[in-house]
Design a protein around this motif. Structure first.
Motif, mmCIF file in Angstrom:
data_model
loop_
_atom_site.group_PDB
_atom_site.id
_atom_site.type_symbol
_atom_site.label_atom_id
_atom_site.label_comp_id
_atom_site.label_asym_id
_atom_site.label_seq_id
_atom_site.Cartn_x
_atom_site.Cartn_y
_atom_site.Cartn_z
ATOM 1 N N PHE A 4 -1.163 -1.161 0.046
ATOM 2 C CA PHE A 4 0.097 -1.291 -0.686
ATOM 3 C C PHE A 4 0.779 0.068 -0.837
ATOM 4 O O PHE A 4 0.953 0.562 -1.952
ATOM 5 C CB PHE A 4 -0.146 -1.913 -2.057
ATOM 6 C CG PHE A 4 -0.798 -3.267 -2.001
ATOM 7 C CD1 PHE A 4 -0.078 -4.383 -1.597
ATOM 8 C CD2 PHE A 4 -2.127 -3.429 -2.347
ATOM 9 C CE1 PHE A 4 -0.673 -5.635 -1.549
ATOM 10 C CE2 PHE A 4 -2.728 -4.679 -2.301
ATOM 11 C CZ PHE A 4 -2.003 -5.782 -1.896
ATOM 12 N N ASP A 39 2.786 2.611 -1.798
ATOM 13 C CA ASP A 39 2.918 3.544 -2.913
ATOM 14 C C ASP A 39 2.016 3.205 -4.103
ATOM 15 O O ASP A 39 2.018 3.917 -5.091
ATOM 16 C CB ASP A 39 4.376 3.632 -3.363
ATOM 17 C CG ASP A 39 4.921 2.291 -3.809
ATOM 18 O OD1 ASP A 39 4.357 1.258 -3.410
ATOM 19 O OD2 ASP A 39 5.909 2.260 -4.565
ATOM 20 N N PHE A 40 1.261 2.115 -4.033
ATOM 21 C CA PHE A 40 0.262 1.850 -5.075
ATOM 22 C C PHE A 40 -0.792 2.953 -5.002
ATOM 23 O O PHE A 40 -1.101 3.448 -3.935
ATOM 24 C CB PHE A 40 -0.463 0.518 -4.815
ATOM 25 C CG PHE A 40 0.229 -0.705 -5.345
ATOM 26 C CD1 PHE A 40 1.601 -0.736 -5.522
ATOM 27 C CD2 PHE A 40 -0.495 -1.844 -5.658
ATOM 28 C CE1 PHE A 40 2.233 -1.877 -5.985
ATOM 29 C CE2 PHE A 40 0.118 -2.995 -6.126
ATOM 30 C CZ PHE A 40 1.485 -3.011 -6.295
ATOM 31 N N ALA A 73 -0.892 8.191 -4.584
ATOM 32 C CA ALA A 73 -0.316 7.101 -3.789
ATOM 33 C C ALA A 73 -1.114 6.930 -2.498
ATOM 34 O O ALA A 73 -1.485 7.917 -1.847
ATOM 35 C CB ALA A 73 1.144 7.394 -3.469
ATOM 36 N N LEU A 117 2.150 -6.513 -11.571
ATOM 37 C CA LEU A 117 1.468 -5.819 -10.472
ATOM 38 C C LEU A 117 1.336 -6.746 -9.267
ATOM 39 O O LEU A 117 1.531 -6.334 -8.131
ATOM 40 C CB LEU A 117 0.095 -5.341 -10.947
ATOM 41 C CG LEU A 117 -0.693 -4.456 -9.988
ATOM 42 C CD1 LEU A 117 0.021 -3.122 -9.789
ATOM 43 C CD2 LEU A 117 -2.107 -4.217 -10.502
ATOM 44 N N LYS A 176 4.633 -6.992 -7.378
ATOM 45 C CA LYS A 176 4.871 -5.804 -6.547
ATOM 46 C C LYS A 176 4.009 -5.871 -5.291
ATOM 47 O O LYS A 176 4.435 -5.472 -4.211
ATOM 48 C CB LYS A 176 4.545 -4.532 -7.332
ATOM 49 C CG LYS A 176 5.462 -4.287 -8.520
ATOM 50 C CD LYS A 176 5.011 -3.030 -9.274
ATOM 51 C CE LYS A 176 5.364 -3.129 -10.743
ATOM 52 N NZ LYS A 176 4.689 -2.123 -11.564
ATOM 53 N N ALA A 177 2.791 -6.369 -5.452
ATOM 54 C CA ALA A 177 1.883 -6.463 -4.306
ATOM 55 C C ALA A 177 2.410 -7.458 -3.280
ATOM 56 O O ALA A 177 2.372 -7.200 -2.076
ATOM 57 C CB ALA A 177 0.493 -6.863 -4.774
ATOM 58 N N ARG A 232 5.147 -5.805 -1.387
ATOM 59 C CA ARG A 232 4.758 -4.718 -0.502
ATOM 60 C C ARG A 232 3.943 -5.187 0.693
ATOM 61 O O ARG A 232 4.111 -4.670 1.796
ATOM 62 C CB ARG A 232 3.955 -3.672 -1.279
ATOM 63 C CG ARG A 232 4.850 -2.761 -2.060
ATOM 64 C CD ARG A 232 4.075 -1.994 -3.112
ATOM 65 N NE ARG A 232 4.959 -1.085 -3.832
ATOM 66 C CZ ARG A 232 5.839 -1.475 -4.743
ATOM 67 N NH1 ARG A 232 5.980 -2.753 -5.008
ATOM 68 N NH2 ARG A 232 6.601 -0.602 -5.355
ATOM 69 N N ASN A 233 3.046 -6.106 0.481
ATOM 70 C CA ASN A 233 2.199 -6.547 1.578
ATOM 71 C C ASN A 233 1.680 -7.966 1.334
ATOM 72 O O ASN A 233 0.587 -8.155 0.817
ATOM 73 C CB ASN A 233 1.021 -5.569 1.746
ATOM 74 C CG ASN A 233 0.283 -5.809 3.040
ATOM 75 O OD1 ASN A 233 0.348 -6.901 3.609
ATOM 76 N ND2 ASN A 233 -0.407 -4.789 3.511
ATOM 77 N N ARG A 268 -1.929 -8.843 2.747
ATOM 78 C CA ARG A 268 -3.059 -8.377 1.959
ATOM 79 C C ARG A 268 -3.115 -9.090 0.603
ATOM 80 O O ARG A 268 -4.192 -9.413 0.111
ATOM 81 C CB ARG A 268 -2.969 -6.858 1.779
ATOM 82 C CG ARG A 268 -3.997 -6.296 0.848
ATOM 83 C CD ARG A 268 -5.419 -6.609 1.250
ATOM 84 N NE ARG A 268 -6.047 -5.498 1.939
ATOM 85 C CZ ARG A 268 -7.348 -5.416 2.201
ATOM 86 N NH1 ARG A 268 -8.158 -6.394 1.829
ATOM 87 N NH2 ARG A 268 -7.823 -4.398 2.849
ATOM 88 N N ARG A 309 4.454 11.832 -9.289
ATOM 89 C CA ARG A 309 4.121 11.730 -7.868
ATOM 90 C C ARG A 309 3.919 13.116 -7.253
ATOM 91 O O ARG A 309 3.046 13.324 -6.415
ATOM 92 C CB ARG A 309 5.232 10.972 -7.132
ATOM 93 C CG ARG A 309 4.690 9.745 -6.395
ATOM 94 C CD ARG A 309 5.775 8.983 -5.685
ATOM 95 N NE ARG A 309 6.818 8.573 -6.621
ATOM 96 C CZ ARG A 309 8.093 8.420 -6.286
ATOM 97 N NH1 ARG A 309 8.497 8.646 -5.056
ATOM 98 N NH2 ARG A 309 8.983 8.030 -7.169
ATOM 99 N N ALA A 356 0.704 14.184 -8.200
ATOM 100 C CA ALA A 356 -0.286 13.425 -7.441
ATOM 101 C C ALA A 356 -0.423 13.978 -6.030
ATOM 102 O O ALA A 356 -1.514 14.049 -5.472
ATOM 103 C CB ALA A 356 0.114 11.961 -7.396
#
Lengths: 248, 343
Positions: free
Chosen positions: A91, A93-94, A144, B200, B203-204, B207-208, B211, B332, B335
């Motif tokens: 995923f 940017d998760f 990320a 969550l 969003k998953a 995004r995909n 999966r 970010r 990160a």
């Protein structure tokens, strides 16, 4: 004893092309079963049939004795089937923590909770942290996914499949694309998988297959070509001819 | 890394808490919105307009920014809410909060029913289906003149004081306060939802989906729920328009409203909930300003700005709020540094 995973006369055709031709396969509980075959042998189609991405033209798929051939993917996951992908399906940017919260939360049926803040799902968070630690992702849990080195992403790919607590785990080339220096880490985690999880390994790397599997099925042109123990398959002259010979 | 000493589960819990924490800019935004009541008393009407558009855009962001469902007909819910609020006030109860709830419920019900049309299919199918639903409603409203006033719109909507206490005044002060309170309450609810396990999972799915299914997520129910919530929000936004203007024009179901709200999100950015609010401010102020300086050509400039935004990349120019301290962007960057340490 009921087989962990079984297919009966499974057939999948794309137009005039038979990608899966009458495959009858049985994987016993707790097995380390390898599925090999040259490119185009139908390994990916078979995986897609098993996970419900494709619907078979005929035949059956049984998980722990229960017929799952017509169930959608998510229902099969709920019954204990999980997989990793040859090309990472993550995923973007998760963070690994987000992904793991999702995977574990879903297994526990928290996915419908719209009012509870994620941070208050302590049990899920603790389990996520423990699993991330086991997969050597603890230091990177807040980063990320796309920023992680490929080997770490590969670990996350496998960790997500494990988070679903599968009875049967399909590993599609787990070490594919992982640089040599990170490869060892991925493979040792694959070897450390709990013994009660049945693992089906789809792999090109013969060293890995021979060191990991206790049983091997060989696919060729969509059909099951041979099946046996590692010793039998590695000595089979025909298998060598169609597969190993090419590879050498 | 410095947090080596911490256990993994403490780190995890710290990260999760931080992710859901209120940001300084969020609090500042709401304080400024409240301060506007005293700072710009002469601009209450346009501020109300912004607030309503913001709520409408937050609604679209829930389905577009979180679940990844594109819509060219989101005004179906806005218009339905506007008409329901108007008819309900005219024929039954003229107290606005009751009307708001009824409009939200009817619109949500319609959203629930039509959500099944957007479950499957590509973006193009979804664009066309949602567009079609909005067109159907627009034509129905136009034809059912006995109920809706047809092309003339619904007039004679009398709105009594809010909860029987606060009257809508000529300057629109109470109207703005009312709309702002509704926007705040609904944004807080949405904020809670998107920071939950359910949020969550949405969003998953966006995004995909491959999966997500392989983690056992069934997208159907998740999408139906968020689409229904978004419809409630849009219906309430429409009802706010009716109640603050005492009028329903057939324009509430017009195509340009669906396009405008999409534009608002393009300007403000999707997937962080405040894109609709920032977008609504920028869009409305810009439109107001352009229509004063070039009354006939303001659409030209809006068009040009749209193209620039898309070409330059929304990320770069609209995520400005992300550079503020404590924001997602700053996190970010931190990160990224951490990622280099891991490497």
């Amino acid at each position: 004893m009921t087989a962990a995973l079984e297919t009966r006369n499974l057939v999948k055709r794309f137009g005039g092309f038979t990608a899966t031709n009458d495959v009858t396969l049985s994987v016993r509980q707790g097995a380390r079963h390898a599925l090999i075959g040259p490119n185009g042998a139908g390994k990916t189609t078979l995986i897609n049939l098993l996970t419900g991405v494709l619907a078979p033209n005929s035949g059956q798929i049984l998980l722990g004795g229960e017929e799952i051939s017509r169930l959608p993917t998510h229902a099969r996951v709920g019954r204990g089937l999980s997989r990793t992908f040859q090309i990472n399906q993550l995923f973007g940017d998760f963070t690994p923590l987000d992904s793991m919260m999702l995977a574990i939360g879903e297994r526990q049926g928290h996915g419908g909770m719209a009012w509870r803040p994620l941070s208050r799902d302590r049990a899920v968070a603790d389990e996520a942290a423990a699993l991330l630690k086991r997969f050597r992702l603890a230091d990177a849990m807040g980063v990320a996914t796309t920023l992680l080195p490929y080997g770490k992403q590969r670990l996350l790919e496998i960790a997500l499949a494990i988070a679903a607590k599968p009875k049967v785990l399909l590993l599609d080339e787990p070490a594919a694309g992982v640089p040599e220096e990170e490869r060892h880490e991925v493979l040792s985690l694959v070897r450390e998988l709990p013994a009660d999880v049945t693992v089906v390994l789809i792999e090109h790397d013969m060293d890995l297959v021979f060191s990991f599997a206790d049983r091997i099925s060989v696919l060729a042109q969509g059909a099951l070509f041979a099946e046996g123990t590692v010793a039998e398959i590695s000595k089979d002259p025909q298998v060598k001819a169609i597969y190993l010979g090419e590879d050498a | 890394m410095s947090d080596k000493a911490l256990s993994a589960s403490e780190t995890a819990s710290g990260l999760l808490k931080r992710a859901g924490r209120w940001q300084i800019w969020e609090i500042a935004l709401w304080l400024i919105a409240i301060a506007m009541i005293f700072v710009l008393p002469s601009k209450m009407l346009i501020l109300t307009e912004i607030t309503i558009l913001a709520l409408f855009a937050v609604s679209l962001d829930l389905i577009l920014g979180y679940a990844g469902i594109v819509s060219l007909g989101h005004t179906a819910f806005f218009g339905l809410g506007a008409y329901v609020a108007g008819i309900f006030a005219r024929d039954y109860v003229s107290e606005p909060v009751t009307g708001l709830l009824v409009a939200g419920a009817v619109s949500g019900l319609f959203g629930f029913v039509t959500s099944f049309l957007v479950l499957r299919g590509s973006d193009l199918t979804r664009l066309m289906t949602t567009f079609g639903v909005a067109m159907l409603l627009a034509e129905l409203a136009n034809q059912a003149a006995w109920l809706t006033g047809g092309a003339d719109g619904l007039s004679g909507v009398m709105i009594t004081p809010i909860l029987g206490l606060f009257e809508f005044d000529l300057w629109g002060r109470n109207g703005y306060i009312y709309a702002l309170v509704v926007l705040m309450v609904l944004t807080f609810i949405a904020r809670r939802i998107v920071n939950s396990p359910y949020g969550l999972s949405l969003k998953a799915i966006k995004r995909n989906p491959v999966r997500a299914a392989m983690l056992g997520i069934s997208p159907t129910r998740r999408i139906v729920v968020v689409y229904t919530i978004a419809a409630v929000y849009a219906g309430i936004a429409g009802a706010l328009l009716t109640q603050t203007t005492s009028f329903v024009s057939p324009d509430v179901l017009a195509f340009h409203r669906s396009a405008d709200v999409l534009l608002v999100l393009v300007i403000g950015g999707t997937g962080y909930l405040y894109g609709g609010i920032f977008g609504a401010i920028i869009f409305t102020v810009l439109r107001d300003w352009l229509s004063v300086i070039t009354p006939q050509y303001w659409m030209f400039w809006i068009g040009l700005i749209l193209i620039i935004i898309v070409m330059v990349g929304r990320e770069r120019i609209t995520r400005w709020q992300a550079f503020l301290p404590g924001s997602a962007r700053a996190e970010r960057l931190k990160a990224r540094k951490a990622a280099e340490d891991v490497r």
